[in-house]
Motif scaffolding. Structure first.
Motif: not given
Lengths: 748, 327
Positions: A616, A669, A745, B144, B146-147, B239, B305-306, B309-310
């Motif tokens: 999950e 980054r 996914w 970037e 993602r976080y 996260l 996007e993940y 879900q988290l």
């Protein structure tokens, strides 16, 4: 395994440098203080690719406390000759250009200018006052992008070398080479199953705890003195001398204790800059990098794009294999793609092989060696495909590997024919290990295996051993101590001399005080410097026999040395007793040796890993990890185990955590340890180890060198375990939660 | 680090008087786990640093008539070890234990957790609170990310870094703030604000105010839990986080508070999910449904996007954890 018994080798004495390290007394480069010391700071490029139009240093020079500013224009004109400083032939302009940019900056973090001031804070402020006018240029950040026709060029004069020949083609491909063996087409035609897969691995950093540092004093007598953190003091000496156009004897380099290197502390970054600043100011200048500078301005490992194709018969026998390896060299040629090609199929005996390697420049930091450089990328690809073939054919993954395992006499596509190697023995040890047969129950859990290889290095080492009157000896060597090499080298001398390891006092000295010694790298120190210590100890014994003979009025040939005693008919004297009588038999005894050994023995390492994947969240937890490696002969088993655990930890970091996040503009980054997310002790499982010993016939004690092969298999083994846990094949590193979620996914 | 003047006041009143009237003049030092790195990176260059660690008024964990008072300089470790907190507030203990390593828990303070700066790498690399370049372009959506936030607000794409914000809001806690003209109390959710300028702050404190205490109502009969989805176990921020507080009526949920952490520039109150649970018996299916509803309206960026879900998973697991917890 040899039945020969040793007194010292294979035991676990306390390390000689242990007390200083645990009490904090050991001296590192950043600890250096001296009268009149100035502090340096480097100005670095904010652009990944830009032309330098002008540099104006006047505001920086006007700041109170600033003593000097330097740029590439301060380097002496040394022209564009080709030099070999231990890592192959390289244009000097590339080495110099990476130290201080001239004309163009090629990556963000590229050093442009430097300042010396009375405090590090003033130096940093002054660096920010230097005005550089840039003309930004489009940048390329990945190998496939940089290889495309019409891609922005990093070096307008870089002509592709193809199949060993210089072409006239200007491109970002510095070199394209090919190794071939047998008939590839015929081999694939014979196969019952052929799999072809593509892989991507990320740019990752060695992450040594101690940042780079250097202190230089251009002395009034014209000699340049340097103290620094390096894997090779002689490389620093020779490179600095070359760049500053000095005879090597004018430069003395003192290697301080080193807080990790893993290959990343072989290149020279700061020393010539500190030297220029010292020359201008007449004072010693110290420069210490920040973590951000380490990430952005020093050499990580190449990111890579790899295509692997393997054909096999129904019974599992490999008939053909093909590899395309495109490695990102960073700003200057020299990705470790040659090593990738040497290791990509190194574990297997395959009759028909073609390997193509591409060394590609991109607008990222110039890459450096990182523990088995090039091999981890390649093994991730090969070992994943091998696992997939085992699955398709319904074979045990270790049986498939054993069926194709390389052994003595196997010829690799790059031409090398193996001497005695331990590939089969490591695979058999994996198969026999209780971990491999232990039940693994529960949902979303899986077990993976993989094997990896590193060829190791020989290269010159020098050593002297002085006998002390108290029966101990002092061992002088030029190898920076990484991972306990003082002790593993001293133990080999102790074994020869029949004295305890604690009676050998190893000292790592500066370049004026010992003969030339190559870097602590390529897992060569215990092998080659250990061999030098062995030979120097033999030299001591030869001289000591002469002294015993003198005492007893005999010919030296009549004296034997056994069990720590010199003996002749009717006479016996211990090493310590004779050591006390040197003064009366002719004076001090000093043994010496230099070696340049050829009998390098490569090392295979395998690992077995159990994971649990949270389907999950995409998070992978390691439940159990076993590392198995051929050490040849484990001189100090604890340090061999330490290397195996350390390599495994870094391999886990490659697998699950680490990557440079680069924006489209080439800016990194996550240039802090917090954002880079390297695993820490709290994130890791206990790592079990098993040492396999297939002695290397090319070393007096059978040593192979154990520092590197252990990092090679973990990413592939973890990928294979993830597949068995949740049914997705990961072909991109790292297999972090976001990346694994994407694949999960796609599957659902 | 830029040179600064160091002040070590003896009383709260003295400390407040030493602060400046605008941001940048003075910084407050408690555990120092965030401030020192901000100063080392020249992100904060205060002229004066005011140490509040020694102020008696800011120490200790004590019972009050209505619940609990935690002084602002109480460390994470003190919280994790406190029997008063362990007995009634598992959601706080879980959040605090997520702050690893032990060394950080020994130094870091609860006030510091609430007032820490965001972890957006554009901010940490000198592009201001909102991560904008010279021309005012927001960098997170085009780079970037993602976080970053999946619930961005305005130009704020960073995520609130606070670990204690979500459980404290879920529990209905307040903070006490001291300033030059006395002290005031506000609900914790009002402490967190979305900065509107690139120099703005993530909390509603004035430059000359000090967060002094946290006041938490009794949680007797309130099932509460925090669940963090983490990449690393140590030296990392989650996260996605969900903290829940459920007031039960028999076996059904009378009312629920669900607060999401590390997904928006402030903790995000999942009102739709709260409403979904009211009056129902909590089952795994309902918990999963609450997770789905909690991310309604999420606007993930190109690379995160993940995290949607988290977040679903965090809500589901926090709810299931709360049902296991002592009421």
């Amino acid at each position: 395994m040899s039945t020969q018994s040793y007194q010292v080798i294979g035991t676990r004495p306390i390390r000689h440098d242990g007390v200083d390290k645990v009490t904090g007394r050991a001296l590192y480069g950043a600890d250096i203080q001296m009268a009149g010391l100035l502090h340096g700071a480097i100005l670095r490029s904010p652009h990944a690719h830009a032309r330098i139009r002008s540099i104006n240093t006047s505001k920086a020079e006007a700041l109170a406390g600033v003593k000097a500013v330097v740029t590439a224009a301060d380097f002496p004109p040394t022209g564009d000759r080709i030099v070999d400083l231990g890592e192959g032939e390289t244009p000097l302009s590339y080495i110099r250009g990476n130290i201080l940019a001239s004309g163009k900056v090629l990556y963000r973090g590229h050093a442009v200018a430097a300042v010396a001031a009375t405090s590090p804070h003033i130096a940093a402020e002054a660096a920010s006052l230097i005005e550089v006018e840039y003309e930004p240029l489009p940048c390329v950040l990945t190998a496939p992008e940089a290889m495309r026709p019409g891609a922005p060029l990093l070096h307008e004069d870089l002509k592709t070398k193809e199949f060993g020949q210089q072409t006239d083609r200007v491109s970002n491909i510095a070199e394209h080479f090919r190794h071939s063996l047998g008939d590839l087409e015929k081999g694939f035609a014979e196969a019952d199953i052929v799999l072809e897969r593509e892989f991507h691995t990320a740019t990752v950093h060695q992450g040594y705890i101690e940042p780079h540092n250097a202190t230089a004093l251009w002395n009034n007598d014209g000699r340049l003195l340097i103290w620094c953190s390096t894997q090779g003091a002689f490389v620093v000496r020779d490179t600095t001398a070359c760049i500053l156009d000095l005879p090597v004897s004018q430069v003395k380099v003192t290697p301080m204790e080193i807080g990790g290197g893993f290959g990343g502390k072989i290149p020279v970054y700061l020393e010539p800059v500190a030297a220029l600043l010292s020359k201008k100011t007449g004072r010693p200048v110290k420069i210490v990098m920040s973590r951000k500078e380490v990430f952005e301005g020093t050499g990580p490992t190449p990111g890579s794009f790899i295509r692997i194709k393997i054909g096999a018969k129904r019974d599992g026998r490999f008939t053909a294999a093909q590899a395309d390896l495109a490695y990102e060299a960073g700003a200057y040629p020299g990705a470790m793609v040659g090593a990738g090609a040497m290791t990509v199929f190194a574990a297997y005996d395959i009759p028909n092989v073609t390997i193509d390697g591409y060394d590609v420049v991109v607008n990222k930091p110039s890459t450096a060696a990182y523990r088995a450089p090039g091999a981890t990328n390649a093994a991730f690809a090969t070992e994943t495909v091998v696992d997939e073939i085992a699955e398709h054919l319904g074979l045990d993954p270790l049986d498939l590997r054993l069926k194709n395992a390389a052994k003595e006499g196997t010829r690799r596509a790059d031409g090398l024919k193996y001497r005695r190697i331990g590939c089969v023995e490591v695979l058999e040890a994996m198969k026999a290990h209780p971990h491999y047969r232990a039940p693994l129950e529960g949902a979303n859990r899986g077990r993976g295996v993989a094997i990896g290889y590193w060829f190791n290095a020989g290269l010159p080492s020098s050593c002297t051993i002085s006998v002390n009157a108290d029966g101990s000896v002092t061992l002088v060597e030029g190898s920076t101590d990484i991972g306990g090499t003082r002790t593993s080298v001293a133990m080999q001398a102790a074994e020869v001399l029949g004295i305890p390891a604690g009676s050998v006092h190893p000292v790592v000295v500066d370049t004026d005080s010992v003969g030339f010694t190559a870097v602590t790298g390529g897992s060569r120190t215990t092998f080659a410097t250990g061999w030098a210590a062995y030979e120097a100890a033999q030299d001591v014994l030869r001289q000591m026999k002469e002294r015993a003979a003198k005492l007893w009025g005999l010919e030296p040939s009549a004296v034997r040395f056994e069990g720590g005693h010199f003996r002749a008919s009717g006479h016996e004297i211990s090493f310590a007793e004779l050591a006390a009588r040197l003064a009366e038999t002719g004076g001090p005894v000093v043994g010496r040796a230099t070696v340049n050994p050829r009998g390098v023995g490569g090392s295979f390492a395998g690992c077995i890993v159990d994971v649990e994947v949270d389907p999950e969240t995409g998070k992978t937890s390691i439940l159990r990890f076993t590392s198995i490696q051929d050490a040849g002969r484990a001189i100090h088993p604890s340090y061999v185990e330490g290397q195996m655990q350390g390599g495994s930890v870094q391999g886990i970091g490659w697998a699950l955590n680490e990557e440079y996040f680069m924006g489209p503009d080439g800016e990194m980054r996550n240039s802090s340890l917090l954002d880079y997310r390297m695993p820490t002790a709290l994130d890791l499982p206990m790592i079990d180890t098993q040492i396999v010993e297939v002695p290397n016939p090319g070393h007096p004690f059978g040593v192979r060198g154990v520092g590197e092969a252990n990092i090679v298999p973990p990413p592939a083994a973890i990928a294979n375990a993830i597949y068995r846990a949740v049914g997705v094949r990961m072909r991109r590193l790292p297999m972090s939660p976001p990346n694994l979620m994407q694949e999960l996914w796609k599957k659902s | 680090m830029q040179a600064f003047e160091y002040a070590n006041p003896a009383t709260l009143q003295e400390a407040v008087a030493m602060l400046g009237s605008s941001w940048g003049e003075a910084d407050i030092l408690a555990g120092g786990t965030d401030l020192i790195s901000l100063m080392k990176d020249y992100i904060h260059t205060p002229k004066r640093v005011v140490n509040i660690k020694g102020l008696k008024e800011l120490q200790g964990i004590t019972k009050t008539a209505t619940g609990l008072r935690i002084g602002a300089v109480v460390t994470f470790d003190e919280v994790a070890e406190s029997p008063l907190i362990r007995s009634e507030y598992p959601s706080i203990v879980q959040a605090v234990l997520g702050v690893a390593s032990p060394q950080i828990r020994n130094m870091g303070t609860v006030g510091g957790d609430l007032c820490q700066r965001n972890r957006c790498w554009y901010f940490r690399q000198g592009f201001g609170t909102l991560g904008k370049d010279k021309d005012g372009t927001s960098l997170p959506p085009i780079g970037e990310n993602r976080y970053h936030a999946i619930f961005p607000k305005g130009d704020a794409y960073f995520v609130s870094a606070s670990s204690l914000g979500p459980p404290l809001i879920a529990l209905g806690a307040k903070v006490k703030i001291a300033g030059p003209s006395g002290s005031r109390e506000i609900p914790v959710e009002e402490l967190f604000v979305v900065p509107t300028s690139n120099k703005g702050r993530e909390v509603s404190l004035a430059p000359n105010e000090i967060l002094t205490e946290i006041l938490i109502p009794s949680a007797r009969g309130v099932r509460n839990a925090t669940y963090e989805v983490r990449h690393k176990q140590a030296l990392d921020w989650p996260l996605a986080t969900a903290s829940v507080a459920l007031r039960m009526k028999g076996s059904t949920v009378a009312s629920a508070k669900i607060v999401l952490g590390h997904v928006g520039p402030t903790p995000v109150i999942a009102t739709e999910a709260e409403a979904l649970l009211a009056g129902k018996a909590l089952t795994p299916d309902l918990a999963a449904e609450a997770g789905k509803v909690a991310v309604n309206g999420a606007k993930p960026l190109s690379g995160n996007e993940y995290k949607v879900q988290l977040t679903r998973v965090a809500v589901k697991r926090a709810l299931m954890e709360a049902m296991k917890a002592r009421a």
